[in-house]
Design an enzyme around this catalytic site. Structure first.
Site, PDB file in Angstrom:
ATOM      1  N   CYS A 108       0.834  -1.189   0.000  1.00 55.79           N
ATOM      2  CA  CYS A 108       0.000   0.000   0.000  1.00 55.79           C
ATOM      3  C   CYS A 108       0.866   1.235   0.000  1.00 55.79           C
ATOM      4  O   CYS A 108       0.387   2.342   0.052  1.00 55.79           O
ATOM      5  CB  CYS A 108      -1.003  -0.058   1.136  1.00 55.79           C
ATOM      6  SG  CYS A 108      -0.650   0.930   2.506  1.00 55.79           S
TER       7      CYS A 108
ATOM      8  N   GLY B 107       6.430   2.907   4.365  1.00 56.36           N
ATOM      9  CA  GLY B 107       5.102   3.491   4.381  1.00 56.36           C
ATOM     10  C   GLY B 107       4.252   2.448   5.048  1.00 56.36           C
ATOM     11  O   GLY B 107       4.656   1.855   6.045  1.00 56.36           O
ATOM     12  N   CYS B 108       3.125   2.155   4.484  1.00 56.12           N
ATOM     13  CA  CYS B 108       2.311   1.139   5.139  1.00 56.12           C
ATOM     14  C   CYS B 108       2.656  -0.226   4.591  1.00 56.12           C
ATOM     15  O   CYS B 108       2.080  -1.227   4.951  1.00 56.12           O
ATOM     16  CB  CYS B 108       0.849   1.504   5.060  1.00 56.12           C
ATOM     17  SG  CYS B 108      -0.110   0.635   3.914  1.00 56.12           S
ATOM     18  N   SER B 109       3.622  -0.284   3.737  1.00 57.01           N
ATOM     19  CA  SER B 109       4.081  -1.572   3.229  1.00 57.01           C
ATOM     20  C   SER B 109       5.551  -1.701   3.564  1.00 57.01           C
ATOM     21  O   SER B 109       6.151  -0.836   4.164  1.00 57.01           O
ATOM     22  CB  SER B 109       3.913  -1.604   1.719  1.00 57.01           C
ATOM     23  OG  SER B 109       4.982  -2.265   1.086  1.00 57.01           O
TER      24      SER B 109
END
Lengths: 260, 260
Positions: A108, B107-109
């Site tokens: 994401c 990030g969110c990954s």
């Protein structure tokens, strides 16, 4: 113990009325993982369970085949370096070389950023946006988000100028949605400095840097910014708005651009 | 036109009753971006607006300084390669060399994966989990998620064995939460093959691969899997459960492990 949240002074608009508050935001740290002395990766992560993160990363990616190969791990709390040593050092190092064709991924997020925030000039803009417009245009964006509405599991961003969505994108990756908007506006010759950006996803430091590079003065998200995003936005002159939900809205930086 | 969603046969449990359905899930593609013939990055992304994605990425990362440097872009729909050519080729290529110190981010990954799904053996497990237990333990995980409850904007994952949360983690990055659990369980000598994994975040192909590497037979998320996650889970013998919300729950692969 490294704290995984930070306090910030914010302005929260509730039913139109602004109030100064102190809010907690999740911390975002750059964690360097070393294996047998080789720097392997820098992860943007919450600074907790860092040895678990490093060991789990190495096992998940097959760089340690089993825990029996693990020897020790140490954290430098200041530099946020985690150093993992392996028992069979030469075997592990040769495995690292075999993994040459690294896939840098998005999930994401993007998965790759070239840093260099110091090179980005401060965003000077006298744009003024009302909390009402941010809320209304967020609803408009969500209505038009076909992929999000059909499947869920994706992020959506939009660039708004005046009362119009000028550019919109959907992607499984938060960062990709901003890149798509920057690409679309640039190819169409749209000046982004008079617009504001809406997004469904968390605002990380990289999201703020992307806006600043395209001279977008305001970014508003349905969820939280990280502490690093707030610090960088403060420095780069970007207004960060979070938690655009129902009647609430929270302003984290450069609040002078937000009106009642 | 490359489609950005796919249809899958699923089993949805609603108020305890299973029903076969067809559900839409977001597509996840590996997009290779080339600049002046140099492969720069592989992004996991939704396969729409790919030229916008590539151009925006290059501008956002400062690899093209302004659109005036952009010349042409082309997409190979089959290989998912986007090739961007620049007007001032030698200047752009020298800029690429200057950006040597790449930060691979989360990030969110995660932002980095070494691929090689073919090397992961199929997960064989006769674990059986009820929909009720998945829902109950998801609520338990959320109750214990201190950072999530204090700030929002973070993901949370948990490994459950029997009726107990054995390991739990919170992080701004989805992938980091699984790495932290794999690290914690491995360091504690906990066999993950008899547990199941709960997570707040979208299930991408890498999340499934991480579970398979640690022999975790079931992964359940509060949101959607991608199409690539479903295909890889099908092949690797991992049960994928999505949309654990209220009275609903959707099973995408290896449904024999899920009971009423």
């Amino acid at each position: 113990m490294i704290k995984d949240s930070s306090e910030f002074k914010t302005i929260r608009y509730e039913k139109g009325e602004p109030a100064t508050r102190t809010d907690m935001v999740p911390r975002e740290s750059s964690i360097d993982i070393y294996l047998c002395g080789t720097r392997l990766v820098t992860l943007q992560a919450s600074p907790n369970q860092l040895i678990e993160l490093a060991v789990g990363f190495l096992l998940s990616e097959g760089l340690l085949e089993t825990l029996s190969e693990y020897e020790t791990a140490s954290i430098d709390a200041e530099s946020k370096e985690v150093r993992v040593e392996a028992k069979n050092r030469s075997k592990v190092l040769s495995r690292l070389l075999d993994k040459g064709d690294v896939i840098r991924t998005s999930g994401c997020s993007r998965g790759m950023s070239f840093g260099g925030y110091d090179m980005i000039g401060k965003v000077n803009s006298d744009l003024s946006v009302s909390t009402e417009k941010i809320k209304t245009m967020t609803r408009e964006m969500l209505k038009a988000a076909d992929l999000h509405n059909a499947c869920g599991g994706v992020h959506c961003s939009a660039l708004v100028k005046g009362s119009e969505v000028i550019s919109m994108s959907e992607d499984i990756g938060r960062h990709n949605t901003i890149d798509k908007i920057v690409g679309q506006c640039s190819l169409k010759g749209i000046d982004m400095s008079e617009g504001f950006l809406l997004t469904t996803g968390r605002i990380s430091s990289e999201m703020v840097a992307k806006c600043a590079r395209s001279r977008i003065p305001v970014i508003a998200s349905m969820t939280s910014p990280t502490d690093l995003a707030i610090r960088i936005a403060d420095k780069l002159g970007v207004t960060v708005v979070g938690y655009v939900r129902g009647n609430r809205i929270t302003v984290y930086t450069h609040a002078d651009r937000i009106t009642n």
